[in-house]
Enzyme design. Structure first.
Site, mmCIF file in Angstrom:
data_model
loop_
_atom_site.group_PDB
_atom_site.id
_atom_site.type_symbol
_atom_site.label_atom_id
_atom_site.label_comp_id
_atom_site.label_asym_id
_atom_site.label_seq_id
_atom_site.Cartn_x
_atom_site.Cartn_y
_atom_site.Cartn_z
ATOM 1 C CB CYS A 1 -0.936 -0.012 1.210
ATOM 2 S SG CYS A 1 -1.899 1.483 1.347
ATOM 3 C CB CYS B 1 -3.177 2.586 -1.534
ATOM 4 S SG CYS B 1 -3.400 0.892 -1.036
ATOM 5 C CE LYS C 1 -4.797 4.185 -6.087
ATOM 6 N NZ LYS C 1 -5.335 2.860 -5.867
ATOM 7 C CE1 TYR D 1 -10.917 -1.957 -5.889
ATOM 8 C CE2 TYR D 1 -11.142 -4.215 -6.641
ATOM 9 C CZ TYR D 1 -11.493 -3.196 -5.779
ATOM 10 O OH TYR D 1 -12.413 -3.417 -4.801
ATOM 11 C CD GLU E 1 -7.210 2.209 -8.593
ATOM 12 O OE1 GLU E 1 -8.076 2.376 -7.731
ATOM 13 O OE2 GLU E 1 -6.064 1.787 -8.322
ATOM 14 C CG HIS F 1 -28.868 22.916 -2.676
ATOM 15 N ND1 HIS F 1 -29.048 22.096 -3.759
ATOM 16 C CD2 HIS F 1 -29.048 24.190 -3.120
ATOM 17 C CE1 HIS F 1 -29.344 22.838 -4.817
ATOM 18 N NE2 HIS F 1 -29.348 24.098 -4.454
ATOM 19 C CD GLU G 1 -28.494 18.897 -3.638
ATOM 20 O OE1 GLU G 1 -29.548 19.255 -3.093
ATOM 21 O OE2 GLU G 1 -27.701 19.676 -4.181
HETATM 22 P P1 NDP Z 1 -8.259 -7.818 -10.276
HETATM 23 O O1 NDP Z 1 -8.452 -9.173 -9.713
HETATM 24 O O2 NDP Z 1 -9.081 -6.685 -9.804
HETATM 25 O O3 NDP Z 1 -8.387 -7.879 -11.860
HETATM 26 C C1 NDP Z 1 -7.602 -8.754 -12.625
HETATM 27 C C2 NDP Z 1 -7.949 -8.562 -14.075
HETATM 28 O O4 NDP Z 1 -7.057 -9.300 -14.870
HETATM 29 C C3 NDP Z 1 -9.344 -9.037 -14.427
HETATM 30 O O5 NDP Z 1 -9.860 -8.192 -15.423
HETATM 31 C C4 NDP Z 1 -9.076 -10.441 -14.960
HETATM 32 O O6 NDP Z 1 -10.031 -10.862 -15.897
HETATM 33 C C5 NDP Z 1 -7.770 -10.228 -15.685
HETATM 34 N N1 NDP Z 1 -6.944 -11.424 -15.831
HETATM 35 C C6 NDP Z 1 -6.587 -12.303 -14.873
HETATM 36 N N2 NDP Z 1 -5.774 -13.246 -15.398
HETATM 37 C C7 NDP Z 1 -5.621 -12.952 -16.698
HETATM 38 C C8 NDP Z 1 -4.919 -13.547 -17.765
HETATM 39 N N3 NDP Z 1 -4.188 -14.646 -17.585
HETATM 40 N N4 NDP Z 1 -4.989 -12.987 -18.988
HETATM 41 C C9 NDP Z 1 -5.729 -11.870 -19.181
HETATM 42 N N5 NDP Z 1 -6.415 -11.251 -18.215
HETATM 43 C C10 NDP Z 1 -6.377 -11.786 -16.989
HETATM 44 O O7 NDP Z 1 -6.700 -7.557 -10.054
HETATM 45 P P2 NDP Z 1 -5.827 -6.235 -10.084
HETATM 46 O O8 NDP Z 1 -4.479 -6.708 -10.509
HETATM 47 O O9 NDP Z 1 -6.470 -5.152 -10.853
HETATM 48 O O10 NDP Z 1 -5.805 -5.805 -8.556
HETATM 49 C C11 NDP Z 1 -5.447 -6.752 -7.562
HETATM 50 C C12 NDP Z 1 -6.150 -6.461 -6.272
HETATM 51 O O11 NDP Z 1 -5.585 -5.318 -5.680
HETATM 52 C C13 NDP Z 1 -7.633 -6.145 -6.402
HETATM 53 O O12 NDP Z 1 -8.422 -7.282 -6.383
HETATM 54 C C14 NDP Z 1 -7.880 -5.264 -5.225
HETATM 55 O O13 NDP Z 1 -8.247 -6.082 -4.163
HETATM 56 C C15 NDP Z 1 -6.556 -4.607 -4.952
HETATM 57 N N6 NDP Z 1 -6.571 -3.204 -5.385
HETATM 58 C C16 NDP Z 1 -7.448 -2.336 -4.810
HETATM 59 C C17 NDP Z 1 -7.476 -1.015 -5.197
HETATM 60 C C18 NDP Z 1 -8.467 -0.083 -4.570
HETATM 61 O O14 NDP Z 1 -9.030 -0.420 -3.536
HETATM 62 N N7 NDP Z 1 -8.727 1.085 -5.157
HETATM 63 C C19 NDP Z 1 -6.567 -0.500 -6.219
HETATM 64 C C20 NDP Z 1 -5.718 -1.496 -6.769
HETATM 65 C C21 NDP Z 1 -5.713 -2.789 -6.359
HETATM 66 P P3 NDP Z 1 -11.397 -11.603 -15.444
HETATM 67 O O15 NDP Z 1 -12.252 -10.553 -14.821
HETATM 68 O O16 NDP Z 1 -11.916 -12.115 -16.731
HETATM 69 O O17 NDP Z 1 -10.974 -12.670 -14.490
#
Ligand code: NDP
Length: 453
Positions: free
Chosen positions: A43, A48, A51, A179, A183, A437, A442
């Protein structure tokens, strides 16, 4: 007199580990924490915090454009990536020092080395020495998952490297739709990089409310981000200074960089879990019970390494609950059912509670309240951007089950809505609340018409 060197040995000084160590020390435990990299964890060091600083940086481009409608002249503005990197690094250094200071002032001992589990009461440091402890807490977090089967995967970066890029590419391909993908798409696009999001699913942000997903995708496209759905990458090759990405359908994209945002994996490799009989589950995570206890009664695990809800505040809550349970004589189970969260996409998302689809599965009658509108700021800026607000209500009990927002400050709103929804607020109580407001929020207390799908 304890027979061990420490009451608690924590492996990993990220959000969960540091909180657990500090609270355990406050309860009187003798605590040691081992960290192989920098104190603060994902983080603070490469998640976080940097980012969000990048998100702020990337939003100025639109702010300058919007200012014109309010009478400002904003010619000759320019952006310097190196300045952003240097200032971001200074802030991360400051936080890193603050984390170390807080840890040490709590009375815990910090060892900046890798530690592995030897047996249920012993860890070994990278330098060779062995330390014994009554309890061990595994809080080693996670790391980006790279699809290593893909030819040319080594040419791509992950979010880890994105925080240290020497220079911004002219064009970037981001793989994934979660996510991190959305982002960073907003960050790069805002900083002037031509941004192409390539995801295998039908829409970004699987698991979020469908209206929110569709709304965000449409707004991102308006801002110039290309989103290629149902697209799989077949290979990556070097091409000149950059790379060439070939998709499964044979089409090719040239870019300066490719970034994988394809999920994260728990950090369990080489931890010595096999020495104590802890088997990782199908997601590569350490299995724990509701008190974060593993199958070995004195070894616990919290945060992303357990792959429950992978968010900083959840890891902190789990670490705190562990310390209260084991050292404070106050057994606490963490409730993972209602977790407010924000996605710092552009526009931002804030969400708490059930999506419409989840609510329809769990309850027989659901009412939806939904509003999309142009934020007041854009009446003068002229920007074509809309906000979305949605309430999911149990029609039988009137309880608000979920709230989903896309637009400026949506994350801030989700935090406060989290209180109302955690308290079980009803739609009637939302309606009885006076509006602030003029504000966007709101709308949350003035929506009266049920959405007639
Ligand atoms: P996510 O699990 O959110 O998303 C992963 C993405 O990658 C999905 O779209 C998934 O597709 C795709 N994917 C997975 N494997 C493959 C593959 N082999 N080939 C192609 N696409 C693939 O992971 P992130 O890496 O974005 O983030 C990790 C975690 O970090 C999040 O789950 C969250 O908990 C945390 N995080 C939180 C944030 C916040 O609170 N603002 C900010 C950043 C991270 P599909 O959906 O089809 O499985």
């Amino acid at each position: 007199m304890t027979q061990f060197d420490y009451d608690l040995f924590v492996i990993g000084a990220g959000s969960g580990g540091v909180r657990a160590a500090r609270i355990a020390a406050k309860h009187g435990a003798k605590v040691c924490v081992a960290e192989e990299y920098r104190v603060g964890g994902t983080c603070v060091i490469r998640g976080c915090v940097p980012k969000k600083l990048f998100v702020y940086a990337s939003k100025f481009a639109e702010e300058f454009e919007d200012a014109v409608g309010f009478g400002w002249t904003t010619e000759k503005v320019s952006f310097d990536w190196q300045t952003l990197l240097e200032n971001k690094d200074k802030e991360i250094d400051r936080l890193n020092r603050a984390y170390i200071k807080n840890l040490e002032s709590s009375g815990a001992t910090l060892i900046q080395e890798r530690a592995t589990i030897v047996d249920k009461n012993t860890v070994q440091l990278a330098s060779g020495s062995k330390i014994t402890a009554k309890y061990i807490l595994v809080a080693t977090g996670g790391a980006p998952m790279v699809p290593r089967h893909l030819p040319g995967h080594e040419l791509a970066m992950t979010s880890n490297e994105a925080f240290h890029l020497e220079r911004l590419p002219r064009r970037i391909v981001i793989v994934g739709g979660g996510y991190i993908a959305v982002e960073f798409a907003g960050i790069f696009n805002g900083l002037g990089v031509e941004t192409i999001l390539v995801l295998r699913g039908e829409q970004i942000l699987r698991g979020f409310d469908d209206d929110l997903r569709n709304h965000l995708a449409a707004e991102m496209i308006k801002k110039g981000i290309e989103i290629k759905t149902k697209a799989d990458i077949a290979m990556i090759e070097r091409s000149g200074d950059g790379v060439r990405v070939t998709l499964e359908d044979g089409s090719q994209i040239g870019a300066g960089q490719v970034m994988f945002a394809t999920g994260r994996m728990p950090n369990t490799h080489g931890l010595g879990l096999e020495n104590v009989g802890i088997e990782i589950n199908m997601h590569g995570a350490v299995p724990v019970n509701e008190f974060s206890q593993t199958v070995v009664d004195n070894i616990y695990a919290v945060g992303d390494v357990t792959n429950r809800v992978n968010l900083t505040p959840v890891a902190i809550r789990e670490g705190h609950a562990f310390a209260d349970t084991v050292f404070g004589n106050k057994p606490i189970k963490v409730d993972h059912s209602l977790v407010p969260s924000a996605v710092f996409s552009q526009p931002e998302l804030g969400t708490v509670g059930l999506t419409e689809a989840q609510a329809r599965k769990l309850h027989s009658k659901i009412d939806i309240y939904k509003s999309t509108f142009r934020p007041m700021k854009h009446t003068l800026s002229g920007r074509d951007e809309r906000m979305l607000m949605k309430l999911v209500v149990n029609a039988e009990t009137d309880v608000v089950l979920g709230c989903h927002i896309a637009g400026p400050d949506a994350g801030e709103m989700a935090q406060l809505l989290g209180i109302a929804i955690t308290c079980g607020a009803t739609k009637a109580q939302f309606d009885a609340t006076l509006a602030v407001h003029p504000s966007a929020a709101e709308e949350l207390v003035t929506m009266r018409e049920k959405w007639q799908g």
